[in-house]
Design a protein around this motif. Structure first.
Motif, PDB file in Angstrom:
ATOM      1  N   GLU A 120      11.163  -7.809   8.997  1.00 18.70           N
ATOM      2  CA  GLU A 120      11.318  -6.354   9.031  1.00 18.70           C
ATOM      3  C   GLU A 120      11.417  -5.791   7.615  1.00 18.70           C
ATOM      4  O   GLU A 120      10.828  -4.753   7.315  1.00 18.70           O
ATOM      5  CB  GLU A 120      12.562  -5.966   9.827  1.00 18.70           C
ATOM      6  CG  GLU A 120      12.451  -6.204  11.310  1.00 18.70           C
ATOM      7  CD  GLU A 120      13.786  -6.019  12.029  1.00 18.70           C
ATOM      8  OE1 GLU A 120      14.688  -5.339  11.474  1.00 18.70           O
ATOM      9  OE2 GLU A 120      13.924  -6.556  13.131  1.00 18.70           O
ATOM     10  N   ALA A 121      12.162  -6.462   6.751  1.00 18.54           N
ATOM     11  CA  ALA A 121      12.325  -5.998   5.372  1.00 18.54           C
ATOM     12  C   ALA A 121      10.985  -5.993   4.641  1.00 18.54           C
ATOM     13  O   ALA A 121      10.667  -5.049   3.918  1.00 18.54           O
ATOM     14  CB  ALA A 121      13.334  -6.872   4.631  1.00 18.54           C
ATOM     15  N   MET A 122      10.196  -7.031   4.833  1.00 16.24           N
ATOM     16  CA  MET A 122       8.891  -7.097   4.157  1.00 16.24           C
ATOM     17  C   MET A 122       7.936  -6.039   4.715  1.00 16.24           C
ATOM     18  O   MET A 122       7.165  -5.437   3.965  1.00 16.24           O
ATOM     19  CB  MET A 122       8.302  -8.502   4.276  1.00 16.24           C
ATOM     20  CG  MET A 122       9.044  -9.503   3.406  1.00 16.24           C
ATOM     21  SD  MET A 122       8.329 -11.154   3.410  1.00 16.24           S
ATOM     22  CE  MET A 122       8.770 -11.727   5.038  1.00 16.24           C
ATOM     23  N   THR A 123       7.982  -5.792   6.007  1.00 14.29           N
ATOM     24  CA  THR A 123       7.142  -4.761   6.617  1.00 14.29           C
ATOM     25  C   THR A 123       7.543  -3.387   6.089  1.00 14.29           C
ATOM     26  O   THR A 123       6.688  -2.578   5.717  1.00 14.29           O
ATOM     27  CB  THR A 123       7.269  -4.803   8.156  1.00 14.29           C
ATOM     28  OG1 THR A 123       6.833  -6.089   8.599  1.00 14.29           O
ATOM     29  CG2 THR A 123       6.438  -3.713   8.806  1.00 14.29           C
ATOM     30  N   GLU A 124       8.840  -3.136   6.028  1.00 10.50           N
ATOM     31  CA  GLU A 124       9.342  -1.855   5.504  1.00 10.50           C
ATOM     32  C   GLU A 124       8.946  -1.680   4.039  1.00 10.50           C
ATOM     33  O   GLU A 124       8.535  -0.609   3.615  1.00 10.50           O
ATOM     34  CB  GLU A 124      10.858  -1.805   5.660  1.00 10.50           C
ATOM     35  CG  GLU A 124      11.474  -0.475   5.347  1.00 10.50           C
ATOM     36  CD  GLU A 124      11.148   0.590   6.380  1.00 10.50           C
ATOM     37  OE1 GLU A 124      11.151   1.779   6.004  1.00 10.50           O
ATOM     38  OE2 GLU A 124      10.897   0.249   7.550  1.00 10.50           O
ATOM     39  N   PHE A 125       9.062  -2.744   3.261  1.00 10.27           N
ATOM     40  CA  PHE A 125       8.691  -2.691   1.850  1.00 10.27           C
ATOM     41  C   PHE A 125       7.219  -2.312   1.699  1.00 10.27           C
ATOM     42  O   PHE A 125       6.860  -1.499   0.866  1.00 10.27           O
ATOM     43  CB  PHE A 125       8.971  -4.045   1.183  1.00 10.27           C
ATOM     44  CG  PHE A 125       8.608  -4.088  -0.271  1.00 10.27           C
ATOM     45  CD1 PHE A 125       9.370  -3.406  -1.203  1.00 10.27           C
ATOM     46  CD2 PHE A 125       7.509  -4.803  -0.700  1.00 10.27           C
ATOM     47  CE1 PHE A 125       9.036  -3.436  -2.549  1.00 10.27           C
ATOM     48  CE2 PHE A 125       7.161  -4.846  -2.040  1.00 10.27           C
ATOM     49  CZ  PHE A 125       7.932  -4.158  -2.967  1.00 10.27           C
TER      50      PHE A 125
END
Length: 170
Positions: free
Chosen positions: A80-85
């Motif tokens: 999720e963090a990488m997608t948001e980034f």
């Protein structure tokens, strides 16, 4: 760990790009407003430039120390963090892709291990070792092989402590 390094980095990024990295970034160093937007970052004295592929999602997103994260646990949080980034990134569109490839290669765990003396052995055993030999994770081969190198005379010390434990139990 030095011998494993070539498995977790790409030659193509050795000469750049480099990104400003906040090496002490954790939730208590981030101030947000009532809407959840970041207003300030503090405690920046350890900021430095790292090769772009060393940028990883922060382990503390899980709410746990790096050495307490078991294999397969909280992977969704990092995804999720990488997608948001990737969605909010404005500078270099490939930076999020580099982060994802590093994640897939296992670099995240390698870099977390070398950056955490407390977590190194646990992260190595739990996440890195299984990439190379799954059965070693259950056989504790690494522990038996490396423990004599903790210090000169380590084996004698360990044997003495085991003997003392046996005597205590008797």
């Amino acid at each position: 760990m030095r011998a494993l390094l070539p498995q977790f980095i790409s030659r193509q990024y050795r000469d750049g790009s480099f990104v400003l990295t906040l090496t002490d970034l954790h939730a208590s160093n981030i101030f947000v407003d009532n809407d959840g937007y970041i207003t300030s970052l503090i405690d920046l004295e350890w900021a430095c430039s790292f090769p772009i592929e060393l940028q990883t999602p922060p382990y503390w997103l899980t709410g746990r120390p790096i050495h307490d994260i078991e294999h397969g646990e909280n992977v969704d949080t990092f995804q999720e963090a990488m997608t948001e980034f990737k969605e909010v990134q404005t500078s270099d569109p490939s930076q999020a892709d580099i982060m994802r490839k590093s994640w897939e290669r296992g670099s995240f765990w390698y870099f977390q291990a070398v950056n955490s003396l407390k977590g190194l052995l646990r992260v190595l055993n739990e996440h890195i070792q299984r990439m190379f030999c799954e059965k070693h994770c259950t056989q504790r081969v690494f522990d038996r092989t490396v423990s004599p190198y903790w210090s000169v005379g380590a084996e004698r010390f360990i044997q003495k402590k085991l003997q003392q434990e046996a005597e205590f139990k008797d």
